[in-house]
Design an enzyme around this catalytic site. Sequence first.
Site, PDB file in Angstrom:
ATOM      1  N   GLY A 152       0.802  -1.212   0.000  1.00 53.53           N
ATOM      2  CA  GLY A 152       0.000   0.000   0.000  1.00 53.53           C
ATOM      3  C   GLY A 152       0.833   1.258   0.000  1.00 53.53           C
ATOM      4  O   GLY A 152       1.314   1.721  -1.045  1.00 53.53           O
ATOM      5  N   CYS A 153       1.021   1.829   1.177  1.00 48.64           N
ATOM      6  CA  CYS A 153       1.652   3.140   1.267  1.00 48.64           C
ATOM      7  C   CYS A 153       3.150   3.107   0.975  1.00 48.64           C
ATOM      8  O   CYS A 153       3.696   4.087   0.467  1.00 48.64           O
ATOM      9  CB  CYS A 153       1.374   3.744   2.646  1.00 48.64           C
ATOM     10  SG  CYS A 153      -0.395   4.030   2.913  1.00 48.64           S
ATOM     11  N   VAL A 154       3.824   1.996   1.265  1.00 48.47           N
ATOM     12  CA  VAL A 154       5.240   1.886   0.903  1.00 48.47           C
ATOM     13  C   VAL A 154       5.378   1.858  -0.612  1.00 48.47           C
ATOM     14  O   VAL A 154       6.188   2.579  -1.202  1.00 48.47           O
ATOM     15  CB  VAL A 154       5.873   0.635   1.541  1.00 48.47           C
ATOM     16  CG1 VAL A 154       7.246   0.349   0.936  1.00 48.47           C
ATOM     17  CG2 VAL A 154       5.983   0.815   3.049  1.00 48.47           C
ATOM     18  N   SER A 157       4.513   5.259  -2.154  1.00 47.84           N
ATOM     19  CA  SER A 157       5.529   6.272  -1.847  1.00 47.84           C
ATOM     20  C   SER A 157       6.801   6.032  -2.650  1.00 47.84           C
ATOM     21  O   SER A 157       7.437   6.978  -3.131  1.00 47.84           O
ATOM     22  CB  SER A 157       5.831   6.275  -0.350  1.00 47.84           C
ATOM     23  OG  SER A 157       4.670   6.590   0.400  1.00 47.84           O
TER      24      SER A 157
END
Length: 212
Positions: A152-154, A157
């Site tokens: 997800g966020c990793v 990013s």
Amino acid sequence: MTADPAEPVAHADAFAGHLQPGERPALLLVDMVEAYLQETSPLYLETAQAALDQAARLLARARQNCTPVVFTNVAYKADGSDGGHFFRKVPALSAFVEGSPLGAFPQALTPQDGEPVFTKQYPSAFFGTALDRQLYDLRVDTVIVAGYSTSGCVRASALDALQYGFIPIIAEDACADRDSATHDANLSDLGKKYAEIQSVDTILDWLRQPGP
């Protein structure tokens, strides 16, 4: 003799490129907060604590080397209106409504004075924040990424880091996801197309060098 750029790349070499880390790294700790560490949380990850322990090693070295450190967290209005479709799609994000203790940083990864925290509402640490400008101002060329969750966020990013002109290095054992298959598949895909995947030990060895 140099290869003709018009010639097709052999299938075996299609995803064989590598990025070398630059001379001015920063450590980006993505959403390493209690929501992923507490067993009663809807976002709890079984491997979150192990990833936190590894991230703490990176954080200690970064601080020792005066390498810039950036944290992100997540916070939403009580009605989730600032989370748009993402908030509606993932009901577990209610763990991040403003004031929830699940949004707090654990003691081992608490920002110190002067270490910026970017609060976000969407997966990427760059989307809707001033993170890119902060890194440009610091003349950062390489972003070491650790955090939750890998898929997800990793992932979001790291992809945006590449798109904003930074070299993404993902600390594979300082990230966690719902299960090992999801974690491994996303790291494999990221490593083929968008980022370099390295162990914390390898990154620590690199950060010992006089360059960074």
